[in-house]
Design an enzyme around this catalytic site. Structure first.
Site, PDB file in Angstrom:
ATOM      1  N   GLU A 127     -59.367 -11.574  60.128  1.00  0.00           N
ATOM      2  CA  GLU A 127     -59.332 -10.458  59.181  1.00  0.00           C
ATOM      3  C   GLU A 127     -58.759  -9.210  59.848  1.00  0.00           C
ATOM      4  OE1 GLU A 127     -61.960  -8.931  55.364  1.00  0.00           O
ATOM      5  OE2 GLU A 127     -63.001  -9.952  56.990  1.00  0.00           O
ATOM      6  N   ASN A 166     -66.820 -18.677  57.039  1.00  0.00           N
ATOM      7  CA  ASN A 166     -67.355 -18.246  55.748  1.00  0.00           C
ATOM      8  C   ASN A 166     -68.267 -19.308  55.129  1.00  0.00           C
ATOM      9  OD1 ASN A 166     -66.863 -15.587  54.608  1.00  0.00           O
ATOM     10  ND2 ASN A 166     -64.682 -16.017  54.842  1.00  0.00           N
ATOM     11  N   ASP A 184     -64.075 -17.370  61.684  1.00  0.00           N
ATOM     12  CA  ASP A 184     -64.995 -17.105  60.583  1.00  0.00           C
ATOM     13  C   ASP A 184     -64.819 -18.220  59.564  1.00  0.00           C
ATOM     14  OD1 ASP A 184     -66.448 -16.196  58.435  1.00  0.00           O
ATOM     15  OD2 ASP A 184     -65.262 -14.378  58.110  1.00  0.00           O
ATOM     16  N   ASN A 205     -62.728  -7.306  60.740  1.00  0.00           N
ATOM     17  CA  ASN A 205     -62.713  -6.604  59.455  1.00  0.00           C
ATOM     18  C   ASN A 205     -61.799  -5.373  59.512  1.00  0.00           C
ATOM     19  OD1 ASN A 205     -63.289  -5.977  56.811  1.00  0.00           O
ATOM     20  ND2 ASN A 205     -65.366  -5.231  57.197  1.00  0.00           N
TER      21      ASN A 205
END
Length: 258
Positions: free
Chosen positions: A35, A154, A152, A9
């Site tokens: 990310e 998601n 990830d 992130n």
């Protein structure tokens, strides 16, 4: 081979929270990041090439989004891959969502699956990415290669992969279409390494909202995976989640390949 995957992130944000020291301490053979939200020319020398405990500099590879401060993936490796490339689909490569690294015995894919967003605003884009990823994996397996697809996703696949499944029905990451793709993916011959080794276990998550002290209360989702072709599963000695690692709203996931 110790392989870690982490949605940080924001690579520059996590640098301020001890990322470089953590890499040195963990000393993974390969570290996949999602990310990253940065282009290489925005990074410090330490982020471009962290130094291991033995003084060896990691090689780093980056797939950045055209849009600044958005998406992006990276791979740190102690050894140079035989080849490294993006997915090869412009609409997804423009967002820096995939890096593929060839490590002789297998191909490692670092992927940041799109978020389908509120009311499924990007669901079609997400499902298009999922379809392209499955096609990529199938081609590799058909050519005789093993693969590790980490990152990830998601997607929380089943009710035990999030703390509050009933309350989240219809929410991004737990939409019927997303879960159905995971069914299709695993039915096509791919193993979710963590679930394969920890069948039926609850309370294991890799993402928590920053709101309502969700992480402290372990009200989370399991969105981060290492999946492999089923024939490669015997080579996976250990698949774990690392909630002890702070710095992002996600925590790393880890496998060991024998």
């Amino acid at each position: 081979m110790k392989i870690l995957s982490w949605n940080v992130n924001g690579i520059r944000a996590v640098e301020k929270r001890g990322f470089i020291g953590w890499v040195r301490q963990e000393s993974p053979d390969v570290l996949c990041l999602q990310e990253t939200k940065a282009h290489p020319d925005q990074l410090s020398p330490e982020l471009k090439g962290p130094v291991d405990t033995d003084g060896k500099v990691y090689r780093s590879y980056w797939a950045s989004a055209r849009k600044k401060g958005y998406s992006g993936t990276a791979i740190y490796s102690k050894t140079e891959p035989l080849d490294i490339k993006p997915l090869g689909v412009p609409e997804f490569d423009d967002e820096g969502r995939v890096l593929q690294a060839d490590f002789k015995d297998f191909v490692l894919i670092c992927a940041y699956f799109p978020n389908s967003q509120d009311a499924g605003a990007r669901l079609d884009y997400k499902l298009g990415f999922c379809a392209a990823m499955l096609e990529c994996c199938n081609k590799l397996v058909a050519s005789g290669r093993h693969l590790v697809l980490c990152g990830d996703y998601n997607i929380a696949h089943t009710p035990i992969d999030l703390a509050r499944p009933k309350e989240n029905e219809g929410n991004a990451g737990y939409l019927p279409e997303e879960r159905a793709w995971m069914d299709t993916f695993t039915a096509a011959g791919y193993a979710d390494t963590f679930r394969d080794q920890h069948p039926g276990e609850t309370g294991h998550y890799s993402w928590w909202s920053y709101r309502m002290s969700a992480r402290e209360r372990n009200v989370g989702w399991r969105l981060d995976y290492h999946c492999v072709d089923r024939a490669f599963m015997p080579r996976i000695a250990n698949s774990i989640i690392r909630p002890d690692v702070q710095g992002s709203d996600h925590c790393p996931v880890q496998i060991e390949v024998t």
